[in-house]
Design a protein around this motif. Structure first.
Motif, PDB file in Angstrom:
ATOM      1  N   PHE A  94       0.864  -1.186   0.000  1.00 46.52           N
ATOM      2  CA  PHE A  94       0.000   0.000   0.000  1.00 46.52           C
ATOM      3  C   PHE A  94       0.901   1.237   0.000  1.00 46.52           C
ATOM      4  O   PHE A  94       1.898   1.285   0.740  1.00 46.52           O
ATOM      5  CB  PHE A  94      -0.820   0.066   1.294  1.00 46.52           C
ATOM      6  N   TYR A  95       0.530   2.257  -0.775  1.00 46.23           N
ATOM      7  CA  TYR A  95       1.264   3.527  -0.770  1.00 46.23           C
ATOM      8  C   TYR A  95       0.284   4.663  -0.460  1.00 46.23           C
ATOM      9  O   TYR A  95      -0.676   4.879  -1.205  1.00 46.23           O
ATOM     10  CB  TYR A  95       1.925   3.751  -2.141  1.00 46.23           C
ATOM     11  N   PHE A  96       0.515   5.351   0.665  1.00 43.81           N
ATOM     12  CA  PHE A  96      -0.377   6.430   1.098  1.00 43.81           C
ATOM     13  C   PHE A  96       0.224   7.757   0.633  1.00 43.81           C
ATOM     14  O   PHE A  96       1.054   8.351   1.337  1.00 43.81           O
ATOM     15  CB  PHE A  96      -0.525   6.417   2.624  1.00 43.81           C
ATOM     16  N   LEU A 122       0.557  10.892   2.830  1.00 46.96           N
ATOM     17  CA  LEU A 122       1.548  10.948   3.925  1.00 46.96           C
ATOM     18  C   LEU A 122       2.974  11.123   3.405  1.00 46.96           C
ATOM     19  O   LEU A 122       3.913  11.317   4.172  1.00 46.96           O
ATOM     20  CB  LEU A 122       1.477   9.656   4.764  1.00 46.96           C
ATOM     21  N   CYS A 123       3.136  11.007   2.105  1.00 49.75           N
ATOM     22  CA  CYS A 123       4.485  11.020   1.515  1.00 49.75           C
ATOM     23  C   CYS A 123       5.012  12.453   1.399  1.00 49.75           C
ATOM     24  O   CYS A 123       4.332  13.344   0.884  1.00 49.75           O
ATOM     25  CB  CYS A 123       4.421  10.370   0.136  1.00 49.75           C
ATOM     26  N   THR A 124       6.244  12.653   1.897  1.00 47.13           N
ATOM     27  CA  THR A 124       6.868  13.983   1.817  1.00 47.13           C
ATOM     28  C   THR A 124       7.949  14.032   0.727  1.00 47.13           C
ATOM     29  O   THR A 124       8.727  14.980   0.651  1.00 47.13           O
ATOM     30  CB  THR A 124       7.516  14.349   3.167  1.00 47.13           C
ATOM     31  N   ARG A 125       8.016  12.979  -0.057  1.00 48.88           N
ATOM     32  CA  ARG A 125       8.996  12.871  -1.158  1.00 48.88           C
ATOM     33  C   ARG A 125      10.430  12.994  -0.661  1.00 48.88           C
ATOM     34  O   ARG A 125      11.231  13.758  -1.211  1.00 48.88           O
ATOM     35  CB  ARG A 125       8.701  13.908  -2.236  1.00 48.88           C
ATOM     36  N   CYS A 126      10.697  12.268   0.407  1.00 47.46           N
ATOM     37  CA  CYS A 126      12.087  12.255   0.890  1.00 47.46           C
ATOM     38  C   CYS A 126      12.937  11.266   0.088  1.00 47.46           C
ATOM     39  O   CYS A 126      14.152  11.292   0.143  1.00 47.46           O
ATOM     40  CB  CYS A 126      12.123  11.895   2.378  1.00 47.46           C
ATOM     41  N   TYR A 127      12.285  10.358  -0.606  1.00 50.42           N
ATOM     42  CA  TYR A 127      12.897   9.375  -1.518  1.00 50.42           C
ATOM     43  C   TYR A 127      13.757   8.316  -0.840  1.00 50.42           C
ATOM     44  O   TYR A 127      14.561   7.652  -1.493  1.00 50.42           O
ATOM     45  CB  TYR A 127      13.698  10.082  -2.632  1.00 50.42           C
ATOM     46  N   ARG A 128      13.594   8.152   0.460  1.00 49.94           N
ATOM     47  CA  ARG A 128      14.362   7.078   1.130  1.00 49.94           C
ATOM     48  C   ARG A 128      13.936   5.715   0.611  1.00 49.94           C
ATOM     49  O   ARG A 128      14.716   4.780   0.572  1.00 49.94           O
ATOM     50  CB  ARG A 128      14.154   7.148   2.640  1.00 49.94           C
ATOM     51  N   CYS A 129      12.665   5.612   0.239  1.00 52.02           N
ATOM     52  CA  CYS A 129      12.164   4.328  -0.283  1.00 52.02           C
ATOM     53  C   CYS A 129      12.858   3.959  -1.589  1.00 52.02           C
ATOM     54  O   CYS A 129      13.075   2.781  -1.874  1.00 52.02           O
ATOM     55  CB  CYS A 129      10.655   4.410  -0.489  1.00 52.02           C
ATOM     56  N   VAL A 130      13.193   4.965  -2.385  1.00 49.14           N
ATOM     57  CA  VAL A 130      13.830   4.713  -3.681  1.00 49.14           C
ATOM     58  C   VAL A 130      15.193   4.058  -3.450  1.00 49.14           C
ATOM     59  O   VAL A 130      15.552   3.065  -4.092  1.00 49.14           O
ATOM     60  CB  VAL A 130      13.987   6.038  -4.474  1.00 49.14           C
ATOM     61  N   ALA A 155      12.111   1.793   5.593  1.00 51.00           N
ATOM     62  CA  ALA A 155      12.883   3.014   5.344  1.00 51.00           C
ATOM     63  C   ALA A 155      12.047   4.288   5.446  1.00 51.00           C
ATOM     64  O   ALA A 155      12.576   5.367   5.723  1.00 51.00           O
ATOM     65  CB  ALA A 155      13.516   2.935   3.950  1.00 51.00           C
ATOM     66  N   CYS A 156      10.751   4.170   5.237  1.00 49.43           N
ATOM     67  CA  CYS A 156       9.895   5.372   5.185  1.00 49.43           C
ATOM     68  C   CYS A 156       9.705   5.969   6.578  1.00 49.43           C
ATOM     69  O   CYS A 156       9.219   5.299   7.485  1.00 49.43           O
ATOM     70  CB  CYS A 156       8.538   5.017   4.584  1.00 49.43           C
ATOM     71  N   PRO A 157      10.052   7.239   6.759  1.00 47.18           N
ATOM     72  CA  PRO A 157       9.901   7.857   8.085  1.00 47.18           C
ATOM     73  C   PRO A 157       8.479   8.338   8.369  1.00 47.18           C
ATOM     74  O   PRO A 157       8.193   8.791   9.472  1.00 47.18           O
ATOM     75  CB  PRO A 157      10.854   9.055   8.012  1.00 47.18           C
ATOM     76  N   ASN A 158       7.599   8.240   7.363  1.00 46.93           N
ATOM     77  CA  ASN A 158       6.265   8.852   7.503  1.00 46.93           C
ATOM     78  C   ASN A 158       5.109   7.858   7.474  1.00 46.93           C
ATOM     79  O   ASN A 158       3.957   8.278   7.307  1.00 46.93           O
ATOM     80  CB  ASN A 158       6.076   9.892   6.400  1.00 46.93           C
ATOM     81  N   LYS A 159       5.424   6.594   7.587  1.00 42.93           N
ATOM     82  CA  LYS A 159       4.377   5.551   7.519  1.00 42.93           C
ATOM     83  C   LYS A 159       3.522   5.704   6.252  1.00 42.93           C
ATOM     84  O   LYS A 159       2.290   5.522   6.284  1.00 42.93           O
ATOM     85  CB  LYS A 159       3.487   5.578   8.769  1.00 42.93           C
ATOM     86  N   ALA A 160       4.172   6.060   5.163  1.00 46.75           N
ATOM     87  CA  ALA A 160       3.448   6.234   3.903  1.00 46.75           C
ATOM     88  C   ALA A 160       3.389   4.939   3.107  1.00 46.75           C
ATOM     89  O   ALA A 160       2.889   4.927   1.975  1.00 46.75           O
ATOM     90  CB  ALA A 160       4.103   7.332   3.073  1.00 46.75           C
ATOM     91  N   ARG A 161       3.925   3.877   3.690  1.00 48.57           N
ATOM     92  CA  ARG A 161       3.923   2.564   3.033  1.00 48.57           C
ATOM     93  C   ARG A 161       3.562   1.490   4.041  1.00 48.57           C
ATOM     94  O   ARG A 161       3.907   1.608   5.220  1.00 48.57           O
ATOM     95  CB  ARG A 161       5.307   2.274   2.435  1.00 48.57           C
ATOM     96  N   GLU A 162       2.928   0.468   3.531  1.00 46.98           N
ATOM     97  CA  GLU A 162       2.498  -0.626   4.415  1.00 46.98           C
ATOM     98  C   GLU A 162       2.343  -1.878   3.570  1.00 46.98           C
ATOM     99  O   GLU A 162       1.935  -1.782   2.412  1.00 46.98           O
ATOM    100  CB  GLU A 162       1.133  -0.225   4.995  1.00 46.98           C
TER     101      GLU A 162
HETATM  102  S1  SF4 Z   1      10.189   7.055   2.112  1.00 48.44           S
HETATM  103 FE1  SF4 Z   1       8.023   7.454   2.535  1.00 48.44          FE
HETATM  104  S2  SF4 Z   1       7.831   9.677   2.646  1.00 48.44           S
HETATM  105 FE2  SF4 Z   1       9.808   9.225   1.687  1.00 48.44          FE
HETATM  106  S3  SF4 Z   1       9.372   9.286  -0.516  1.00 48.44           S
HETATM  107 FE3  SF4 Z   1       9.151   7.173   0.131  1.00 48.44          FE
HETATM  108  S4  SF4 Z   1       6.982   6.931   0.612  1.00 48.44           S
HETATM  109 FE4  SF4 Z   1       7.412   9.124   0.537  1.00 48.44          FE
END
Ligand code: SF4
Ligand code: SF4
Length: 310
Positions: A59-61, A64-72, A104-111
């Motif tokens: 799931f991608y919320f 909640l995503c701040t586009r920090c790109y840690r997930c990438v 890796a996501c600091p914002n719980k934008a993934r589950e």
């Molecule tokens: S790590 Fe989380 S907050 Fe950062 S870009 Fe990815 S989904 Fe968005």
């Protein structure tokens, strides 16, 4: 899913996407409902699209995503990418739902939706509320998705539940081989049986498959003397016509069944489609009004049925 050599039956692993405690709409009394992943139907109105695939999913919320790109950076499969305008893109075809980006996501934008659990682990969770079941006449309900889609896992869940003295409900669409269904009934006290439409072609149009096997399996359950309650997801403009209501009542009466629960359409699951990168095909379909539901209930009651509204 298979079990490792030398392991016990309670070590069998299946994929569960939710365990709902204190459920009061999935059978008698207070219950725990266990939702298994995987479903062969494609109902347009499905409120749990995460139940369709048998495997875990991401799931991608976006809110909640701040586009920090840690997930990438965290993704070992290059399944999370950045578009030229900075938007996160998930390539679902190569995502393995490994969960590295979730960590890796600091914002719980993934589950991750869907957890691999053993029969013993599920039962441990279910048995936490045994006292409530005893006091309310409740128990455990296995739902989905279509729970028979994981037949060995489900059978052992049902068997272990009965061996623990629990009342068991099976919430099924009925789209299952008769021999598999019969096996499940060995340890099922009550069947909650979903009927989406009485017309085979309409059923195929709305749920992806026709209803012949489903209606045959309903007859089979009755012939085996198993208690069954029919449940109908009530979808505006799809299965709420007088003709369909009449056909449903006629079918139920032909089987000697008199209890039906209506499950009115809602669009609460719509947002989940977006979070899973899936398309929601019912658009802005409006739910029935209270008055419309009351009328359909009265129409079914006029055929001599006892009608509940969930
Ligand atoms: S790590 Fe989380 S907050 Fe950062 S870009 Fe990815 S989904 Fe968005
Ligand atoms: S779940 Fe795993 S494979 Fe999928 S996007 Fe996240 S890190 Fe990549």
């Amino acid at each position: 899913m298979s079990k490792p050599e030398g392991s016990r039956n309670t070590d069998i692993v299946g994929c569960v996407f939710n365990i709902e405690r204190f459920a009061i709409r999935d059978g008698p009394g207070i219950r725990t409902t266990v939702f298994l992943k995987g479903c062969p139907l494609r109902c347009l109105w499905c409120a749990n699209p995460e139940s369709i695939s048998a495997a875990p999913q991401l799931f991608y919320f976006e809110n909640l995503c701040t586009r920090c790109y840690r997930c990438v950076e965290a993704c070992p499969n290059k399944a999370t990418l950045i578009s030229p305008d900075g938007v996160i893109i998930i390539d679902r075809a190569i995502c393995k739902a490994c969960g590295k980006c979730v960590e890796a996501c600091p914002n719980k934008a993934r589950e991750i939706s869907g957890k691999l659990m053993t029969v013993a682990e599920v039962l441990e969770e279910v048995k936490k509320d045994t006292l409530f079941y005893q006091n309310s006449g409740g128990g455990v309900t296995f739902s989905g998705g279509e729970p028979t889609h994981q037949p060995d896992f489900l059978w052992h869940l049902l068997k272990s539940s009965k061996e623990s003295g629990l009342h068991t409900c099976l919430d099924t669409s009925g789209l299952v081989k008769p021999e598999v269904l019969k096996r499940m009934l060995e340890y099922t006290d009550l069947v909650l049986y979903d009927i989406k439409h009485m017309d085979a072609e309409k059923h195929k149009e709305y749920a992806g498959v026709d209803n012949r096997l489903i209606l045959d399996n309903a007859r089979l359950i009755v012939s085996l003397g198993k208690e069954m309650i029919i449940r109908v997801p009530l979808i505006p403009g799809h299965n709420d016509t007088p003709d369909n209501i009449k056909a449903l009542a006629g079918f139920m009466k032909s089987l000697g069944l008199n209890k039906v629960d209506l499950l009115p359409y809602h669009s609460l699951g719509k947002i989940k489609y977006q979070r899973l990168g899936m398309e929601y095909k019912l658009g802005d379909l409006k739910p029935h009004t209270k008055e419309e539901i009351a009328q359909i209930k009265a129409d079914l009651e006029a055929y001599g049925l006892k009608v509940g509204v969930g």
